[in-house]
Design a protein around this motif. Sequence first.
Motif, mmCIF file in Angstrom:
data_model
loop_
_atom_site.group_PDB
_atom_site.id
_atom_site.type_symbol
_atom_site.label_atom_id
_atom_site.label_comp_id
_atom_site.label_asym_id
_atom_site.label_seq_id
_atom_site.Cartn_x
_atom_site.Cartn_y
_atom_site.Cartn_z
ATOM 1 N N UNK A 235 -7.390 -77.298 -58.258
ATOM 2 C CA UNK A 235 -7.681 -76.616 -56.847
ATOM 3 C C UNK A 235 -8.545 -75.432 -56.933
ATOM 4 N N UNK A 236 -9.468 -75.593 -58.036
ATOM 5 C CA UNK A 236 -10.578 -74.758 -58.235
ATOM 6 C C UNK A 236 -10.255 -73.069 -58.325
ATOM 7 N N UNK A 237 -9.325 -72.835 -59.036
ATOM 8 C CA UNK A 237 -9.070 -71.534 -59.218
ATOM 9 C C UNK A 237 -7.997 -70.985 -58.248
ATOM 10 N N UNK A 238 -7.148 -72.019 -57.475
ATOM 11 C CA UNK A 238 -6.353 -71.476 -56.456
ATOM 12 C C UNK A 238 -4.878 -71.433 -57.154
ATOM 13 N N UNK A 239 -4.596 -72.123 -58.013
ATOM 14 C CA UNK A 239 -3.120 -72.215 -58.421
ATOM 15 C C UNK A 239 -2.978 -72.966 -59.502
ATOM 16 N N UNK A 240 -1.964 -72.775 -60.487
ATOM 17 C CA UNK A 240 -1.689 -73.463 -61.780
ATOM 18 C C UNK A 240 -0.889 -74.775 -61.343
ATOM 19 N N UNK A 241 -0.951 -75.865 -62.379
ATOM 20 C CA UNK A 241 -0.195 -77.342 -61.765
ATOM 21 C C UNK A 241 1.153 -76.925 -62.352
ATOM 22 N N UNK A 242 2.083 -77.903 -62.500
ATOM 23 C CA UNK A 242 3.386 -77.740 -62.884
ATOM 24 C C UNK A 242 3.738 -78.608 -63.909
ATOM 25 N N UNK A 243 2.755 -78.433 -65.072
ATOM 26 C CA UNK A 243 2.792 -78.994 -66.176
ATOM 27 C C UNK A 243 3.832 -78.350 -67.128
ATOM 28 N N UNK A 244 4.103 -76.981 -66.644
ATOM 29 C CA UNK A 244 5.180 -76.244 -67.491
ATOM 30 C C UNK A 244 6.686 -75.878 -66.880
ATOM 31 N N UNK A 245 6.473 -76.998 -65.877
ATOM 32 C CA UNK A 245 7.829 -76.855 -65.141
ATOM 33 C C UNK A 245 9.030 -76.959 -65.709
ATOM 34 N N UNK A 246 10.084 -75.987 -65.699
ATOM 35 C CA UNK A 246 11.026 -75.608 -66.545
ATOM 36 C C UNK A 246 10.887 -75.498 -67.778
ATOM 37 N N UNK B 281 -5.424 -63.532 -63.271
ATOM 38 C CA UNK B 281 -4.967 -63.338 -64.716
ATOM 39 C C UNK B 281 -4.703 -64.818 -65.077
ATOM 40 N N UNK B 282 -4.711 -65.823 -64.347
ATOM 41 C CA UNK B 282 -4.547 -67.188 -64.837
ATOM 42 C C UNK B 282 -5.811 -67.702 -65.280
ATOM 43 N N UNK B 283 -5.665 -68.757 -66.263
ATOM 44 C CA UNK B 283 -7.000 -69.410 -66.971
ATOM 45 C C UNK B 283 -7.703 -69.967 -65.692
ATOM 46 N N UNK B 284 -8.842 -69.712 -65.440
ATOM 47 C CA UNK B 284 -9.468 -70.494 -64.440
ATOM 48 C C UNK B 284 -9.600 -69.840 -62.694
ATOM 49 N N UNK B 285 -8.693 -68.667 -62.782
ATOM 50 C CA UNK B 285 -8.547 -68.092 -61.359
ATOM 51 C C UNK B 285 -9.823 -67.848 -61.032
ATOM 52 N N UNK B 286 -10.043 -68.113 -59.437
ATOM 53 C CA UNK B 286 -11.204 -67.862 -58.883
ATOM 54 C C UNK B 286 -11.594 -66.269 -58.790
ATOM 55 N N UNK B 287 -10.747 -65.291 -58.561
ATOM 56 C CA UNK B 287 -11.132 -63.851 -58.529
ATOM 57 C C UNK B 287 -11.661 -63.628 -59.951
ATOM 58 N N UNK B 288 -10.846 -64.037 -60.926
ATOM 59 C CA UNK B 288 -11.187 -63.524 -62.373
ATOM 60 C C UNK B 288 -12.776 -64.236 -62.555
ATOM 61 N N UNK B 289 -13.160 -65.294 -62.221
ATOM 62 C CA UNK B 289 -14.529 -65.973 -62.157
ATOM 63 C C UNK B 289 -15.404 -64.949 -61.506
ATOM 64 N N UNK B 290 -15.015 -64.482 -60.600
ATOM 65 C CA UNK B 290 -15.970 -63.396 -60.054
ATOM 66 C C UNK B 290 -16.230 -62.063 -60.483
ATOM 67 N N UNK B 291 -15.293 -62.105 -61.487
ATOM 68 C CA UNK B 291 -15.300 -60.675 -62.457
ATOM 69 C C UNK B 291 -14.384 -59.507 -62.222
ATOM 70 N N UNK B 292 -13.593 -59.856 -61.154
ATOM 71 C CA UNK B 292 -12.428 -59.059 -60.649
ATOM 72 C C UNK B 292 -11.587 -58.851 -62.164
#
Length: 407
Positions: free
Chosen positions: A69-80, A149-160
Amino acid sequence: MINGADTAFILAAAGLVLLMTPGLALFYAGMVRGKNALGTIMQSLILIALISLEWVYFGYSMSFGPDVGGGLIGDLSWLALQGVGNTPSETYATTIPHNVFMIFQCMFAVITPALIAGAFAERVRFPAFVVFSLLWAVLVYNPVCHWIWGNGGWLAKLGVLDFAGGLVVHATCGAAALASVMVIGPRKGFGQTNFMPHNLPMTMLGTGLLWFGWFGFNGGSALAANEVAATAFVATHLGGMSGMATWTAMEWIKLGKPTTLGAASGAIAGLATITPSAGFVGPNSAIIIGLIAGVVCFLAVNMKSRFKFDDSLDVVGIHGIGGITGTILLGVFASRTVNPNGADGLLAGSGSQLISQLIGVAVVCAYAFVVSWLILKLVNALIGLRITEEAEHQGLDYTEHSETAYN
């Protein structure tokens, strides 16, 4: 490759951060009336179980999983915790096992909704608190954590930048606390009754545990036993002690006498304010940030009566304003000479980082406030937020848990 020293350090740091939640329980419980002491402690204690379960099954994957979702959320590949084992993550903290990074971050997720509870202390039903906290973790904490803090997070990409939780932890809980005060309303007798703390020694013990745990909170956020961890450790102590000093001085000037509660509040304000920049600033900057925190948070707390907001334990004024102030000051005092992987702030000749920090503050606070407001309205409509007037008179300990703290 896994580094034994780094692994041991982060495991110890995770334990310190966990200690902060029962420390917070004591800090808050001492400031409420005796009839609500155990109910206040329970609100922090239960989140160790509730949020840890949420984190294991989907919270960690939403926060730190591969981006969707373009830096909005992580997927569920690490579910449980699928694929989260003893080998290092390819993305985060490559010198420690992946599950060590996961459990360290779990402790941050646990304490953040516990901080919010101080705003509506003494007047919320326990079932409503549980449902609100779980929904808040999923809909507010996890997305904001991924953005920054997530890899690809959209605020991190803005330099926050946020070293250890000025935005992710303190600003989000401060915004949620403000929403809760507005939705839930004041305690019965607010403005006429003097809600004196029933056990300030308990609060002072909680302060000490929080300060101790904060070294793991900030120092551990370096994710390695290295010079950045040392920088953050030193900055943490200097920020906390200078915040305590200025709050005490301000109170002494205004009231004519310093108080232990004021000293404790100033220390927590300084610690919250230094958190976002702990790994990016030198010792003198940390002291200045702490001094500013003591003044700004003291003034913020003393303004709540003007707005007639019953923020019972000053969550907005200390954690919210502290986190926001520290995040902005990062854009002023940060220096690559301290941390080459950080940024240069305004005093180091760059104004762009300050702009990024202001964007981060605006986005995170607006999102956390609006979503928290909606969650509170939903929970109130479904099961009701407030205890009855009679239950408020009797206290949470008896009405919600059938026990008492004192005979």
